[in-house]
Write a protein that holds these residues in place. Structure first.
Motif, mmCIF file in Angstrom:
data_model
loop_
_atom_site.group_PDB
_atom_site.id
_atom_site.type_symbol
_atom_site.label_atom_id
_atom_site.label_comp_id
_atom_site.label_asym_id
_atom_site.label_seq_id
_atom_site.Cartn_x
_atom_site.Cartn_y
_atom_site.Cartn_z
ATOM 1 N N LEU A 189 -18.481 -0.683 10.639
ATOM 2 C CA LEU A 189 -18.889 -1.979 10.091
ATOM 3 C C LEU A 189 -17.910 -2.494 9.034
ATOM 4 O O LEU A 189 -18.148 -3.543 8.436
ATOM 5 N N LEU A 190 -16.839 -1.743 8.808
ATOM 6 C CA LEU A 190 -15.790 -2.097 7.836
ATOM 7 C C LEU A 190 -16.310 -2.079 6.401
ATOM 8 O O LEU A 190 -15.736 -2.717 5.517
ATOM 9 N N GLU A 191 -17.384 -1.350 6.161
ATOM 10 C CA GLU A 191 -17.937 -1.217 4.810
ATOM 11 C C GLU A 191 -17.505 0.139 4.263
ATOM 12 O O GLU A 191 -18.263 1.103 4.211
ATOM 13 N N PHE A 192 -16.250 0.188 3.827
ATOM 14 C CA PHE A 192 -15.608 1.466 3.538
ATOM 15 C C PHE A 192 -16.128 2.127 2.267
ATOM 16 O O PHE A 192 -16.158 3.355 2.179
ATOM 17 N N GLN A 232 -10.727 10.018 4.465
ATOM 18 C CA GLN A 232 -9.355 9.614 4.153
ATOM 19 C C GLN A 232 -9.058 8.208 4.664
ATOM 20 O O GLN A 232 -8.336 7.443 4.016
ATOM 21 N N ILE A 233 -9.621 7.853 5.834
ATOM 22 C CA ILE A 233 -9.470 6.485 6.341
ATOM 23 C C ILE A 233 -10.071 5.490 5.359
ATOM 24 O O ILE A 233 -9.486 4.457 5.040
ATOM 25 N N CYS A 234 -11.270 5.827 4.845
ATOM 26 C CA CYS A 234 -11.927 4.943 3.869
ATOM 27 C C CYS A 234 -11.067 4.777 2.623
ATOM 28 O O CYS A 234 -10.881 3.653 2.143
ATOM 29 N N GLU A 235 -10.556 5.887 2.107
ATOM 30 C CA GLU A 235 -9.731 5.816 0.904
ATOM 31 C C GLU A 235 -8.490 4.959 1.141
ATOM 32 O O GLU A 235 -8.086 4.192 0.263
ATOM 33 N N LYS A 236 -7.904 5.095 2.323
ATOM 34 C CA LYS A 236 -6.697 4.321 2.622
ATOM 35 C C LYS A 236 -7.000 2.833 2.653
ATOM 36 O O LYS A 236 -6.273 2.030 2.064
ATOM 37 N N PHE A 237 -8.094 2.458 3.316
ATOM 38 C CA PHE A 237 -8.460 1.043 3.374
ATOM 39 C C PHE A 237 -8.783 0.497 1.992
ATOM 40 O O PHE A 237 -8.411 -0.627 1.652
ATOM 41 N N ILE A 238 -9.489 1.276 1.189
ATOM 42 C CA ILE A 238 -9.852 0.836 -0.159
ATOM 43 C C ILE A 238 -8.600 0.665 -1.017
ATOM 44 O O ILE A 238 -8.464 -0.316 -1.755
ATOM 45 N N ARG A 239 -7.660 1.618 -0.902
ATOM 46 C CA ARG A 239 -6.398 1.504 -1.654
ATOM 47 C C ARG A 239 -5.627 0.261 -1.241
ATOM 48 O O ARG A 239 -5.096 -0.469 -2.087
ATOM 49 N N GLU A 264 -6.782 -2.454 0.073
ATOM 50 C CA GLU A 264 -7.482 -3.647 -0.396
ATOM 51 C C GLU A 264 -7.180 -3.894 -1.878
ATOM 52 O O GLU A 264 -6.901 -5.028 -2.287
ATOM 53 N N ARG A 265 -7.234 -2.830 -2.673
ATOM 54 C CA ARG A 265 -6.909 -2.967 -4.101
ATOM 55 C C ARG A 265 -5.475 -3.437 -4.293
ATOM 56 O O ARG A 265 -5.187 -4.275 -5.157
ATOM 57 N N PHE A 266 -4.561 -2.877 -3.491
ATOM 58 C CA PHE A 266 -3.153 -3.241 -3.605
ATOM 59 C C PHE A 266 -2.940 -4.720 -3.293
ATOM 60 O O PHE A 266 -2.249 -5.431 -4.016
ATOM 61 N N ARG A 267 -3.593 -5.179 -2.197
ATOM 62 C CA ARG A 267 -3.443 -6.588 -1.825
ATOM 63 C C ARG A 267 -3.966 -7.507 -2.921
ATOM 64 O O ARG A 267 -3.381 -8.544 -3.221
ATOM 65 N N GLY A 281 1.985 -10.102 -2.235
ATOM 66 C CA GLY A 281 3.361 -10.138 -2.691
ATOM 67 C C GLY A 281 4.375 -9.806 -1.625
ATOM 68 O O GLY A 281 4.079 -9.714 -0.440
ATOM 69 N N ALA A 282 5.607 -9.568 -2.072
ATOM 70 C CA ALA A 282 6.729 -9.400 -1.139
ATOM 71 C C ALA A 282 6.569 -8.172 -0.262
ATOM 72 O O ALA A 282 6.860 -8.213 0.940
ATOM 73 N N ASP A 283 6.104 -7.037 -0.839
ATOM 74 C CA ASP A 283 5.949 -5.814 -0.042
ATOM 75 C C ASP A 283 4.929 -6.021 1.062
ATOM 76 O O ASP A 283 5.124 -5.599 2.203
ATOM 77 N N ASP A 284 3.821 -6.656 0.728
ATOM 78 C CA ASP A 284 2.777 -6.924 1.710
ATOM 79 C C ASP A 284 3.294 -7.874 2.784
ATOM 80 O O ASP A 284 3.034 -7.704 3.975
#
Length: 515
Positions: A93-96, A121-128, A130-133, A139-142
């Motif tokens: 449901l994408l509710e990580f 680990q998948i959840c942590e990656k998606f959450i990270r 999302e925070r980064f974005r 930004g440029a990296d994204d």
């Protein structure tokens, strides 16, 4: 029933055991029916709900799985399997964040559980991410990540050992640049039917892979072709191009040997034979890379004869859960996966044939005033949002009752025969052709025969024993009366699964839904 009799409890256990037997046979729809009968007789047993949740999860019914798990936990707060399955349903449901909370509870009790650990680990990656974005505000990296097909340097693959040792069919490449001398993609100069045949027969069927330089170039070139197509493709063979057959296939899910069988039985892609594959060509099956590279190579060679609609599995979160990312990393690299991921964002979302048939992977819009022009206006170059027309085209399913209902999957809606009839009338169309769901006969007509679900992955996941189907649009040359079809412009053909090497579905998956 809150106060079951002793006889009800005994009968309920029989249905539970029956459901377990269906699960062992991987007949999850029948398992759901049996567990439901058990719950109807005795709604006080937590495991009945968590067992049904397991079967629902296998059917991608994330919403109903989550609800069953929640009920199981209410009855027995120590039901660890219910927390585990609810965590996985939240991932679907994408509710990580909710998923992470449940999976943490599982890992506290069972720290060595590989499936829970990988899903966590998948959840942590998606959450990270999302925070980064949010932190960089796009930004440029994204931005660079989402333009990797254009920016990737062709010469960065030259030192790879796989290229140095490669003796297979060769391609010629050109690094494209813009007026600022910046990379803007890779072009293949000599794609040919001979190369594709040798790629299939000498490499893929022998368990070999292309060099990463070749894979990257094929993805980059195909991505540019998809990006330049409209969101709503329009094909025609009724008034013009009458000698062209248009063939529509549903999900193929990495079942490479069955894809080859489709071309063998019904004809190759070419100027007189157009194919549309209606999404979900990756994930689940263990030859998703081969299927994608074959389709992309055919797109380069025959850009007006091979079309791909985007499915819900041509998305990052699905690829992380259902095997394509792990397969791609195993056979190629993370960079190749990122290129595929960007290319999926460029795929069209729907196709209209002869102004009669609208084809999308999932289902119709929930907006009662929506028209085909709304599809044309979608900015598709991203991961799909959780709501709206974009999501519904990929995720929604038909239902027997009129009106709109909640989706068992938790994304999109269920829509009734009245929704289908009104949409067709409003847009002056004849039928809806969609995919997204297994149909045991390969194709299934419903909604007064105004809607057909076509599924082209026979014996899905080596377990469902379903047939595959293909729909040919051949005006005036179709066969009405077969397979419940009432349209003389459509020819439906059914096919069985073919043998393949003994490699199980999702063989390369490191977690997610591969439990």
């Amino acid at each position: 029933m809150s106060n079951p009799s002793d006889n009800d409890r005994i009968e309920a256990l029989k249905f539970k055991d029956e459901g377990n037997a269906f699960v062992k046979k991987q007949n999850f729809s029948k398992a759901v029916e049996s567990y439901t009968k058990a719950i109807e007789l005795d709604a006080t047993v937590s495991i009945f709900y968590s067992n049904r949740a397991f079967a629902e999860l296998k059917l991608d019914n994330f919403q109903t799985c989550m609800l069953d798990c929640t009920e199981a936990i209410k009855i027995d707060p120590k039901n660890l399997k219910a927390y585990h399955r609810r965590g996985l349903s939240y991932v679907g449901l994408l509710e990580f964040r909710k998923a992470k909370k449940d999976l943490e509870l599982v890992l506290k009790a069972k720290p060595g559980d590989a499936t829970a650990k990988n899903a966590f680990q998948i959840c942590e990656k998606f959450i990270r991410e999302e925070r980064f974005r949010k932190a960089i505000g796009g930004g440029a990296d994204d931005e660079a990540k989402h333009k990797i097909c254009q920016l990737v340097p062709l010469n960065s693959f030259d030192a790879n050992a796989d290229l140095q040792n490669y003796t297979g069919p060769t391609l010629e490449f050109e690094q494209l640049t813009n007026e600022k001398n910046e990379n803007c993609g890779i072009e293949i100069k000599n794609m040919s039917q001979d190369f594709i045949s040798k790629m299939v027969n000498d490499l893929f069927l022998q368990g070999k892979t292309l060099p990463k330089k070749y894979a990257a170039s094929i993805v980059s070139h195909a991505e540019r072709l998809f990006r330049n197509e409209p969101t709503l493709i329009e094909l025609e063979n009724e008034k013009e191009n009458q000698d062209v057959k248009i063939s529509i296939c549903g999900d193929t899910h990495g079942q490479f040997y069955d894809v080859l069988n489709i071309f063998k039985k019904y004809g190759k892609v070419g100027p007189k034979h157009t194919y549309l594959f209606n999404g979900d060509f990756v994930d689940r099956g263990s030859w998703s890379c081969e299927v994608a590279l074959l389709f992309y190579s055919l797109k380069i060679l025959f850009p007006q004869s091979l079309y791909l609609n985007r499915g819900n599995h041509e998305t990052e979160n699905m690829n992380k859960m259902y095997g394509f990312e792990d397969e791609c990393k195993y056979k190629y690299s993370n960079r190749i996966f990122e290129m595929f991921s960007q290319s999926f964002e460029t795929l069209p979302l729907a196709t209209i044939v002869n102004n009669n048939y609208i084809i999308m992977h999932g289902g119709l819009p929930s907006d009662p005033n929506s028209t085909i022009d709304d599809i044309r206006k979608i900015d598709r170059f991203s991961q799909p949002p959780r709501e709206g027309l974009f999501m519904e085209l990929l995720w929604s399913d038909p239902q027997t009752a009129n009106g709109l209902g909640p989706s068992q999957r938790g994304l999109g809606f269920s829509f009734g025969p009245d929704i289908t009839a009104q949409y067709l009338k409003r847009n002056n169309l004849r039928k809806v052709l969609r995919s997204h769901e297994v149909r045991m006969g390969g194709i299934f007509f419903e909604h007064d025969k105004k809607l057909a679900t076509v599924f082209s992955a026979p014996n899905y996941c080596d377990s469902q024993n379903n047939k595959g189907a293909i729909v040919h649009v051949v005006p005036g040359k179709g066969v009405a009366g077969e397979y419940n079809n009432d349209d003389e412009d459509l020819l439906i053909e059914i096919f069985e699964a073919v043998k393949h090497p003994d490699i199980k579905p999702m063989a390369y998956s490191n977690g997610g839904m591969g439990f």
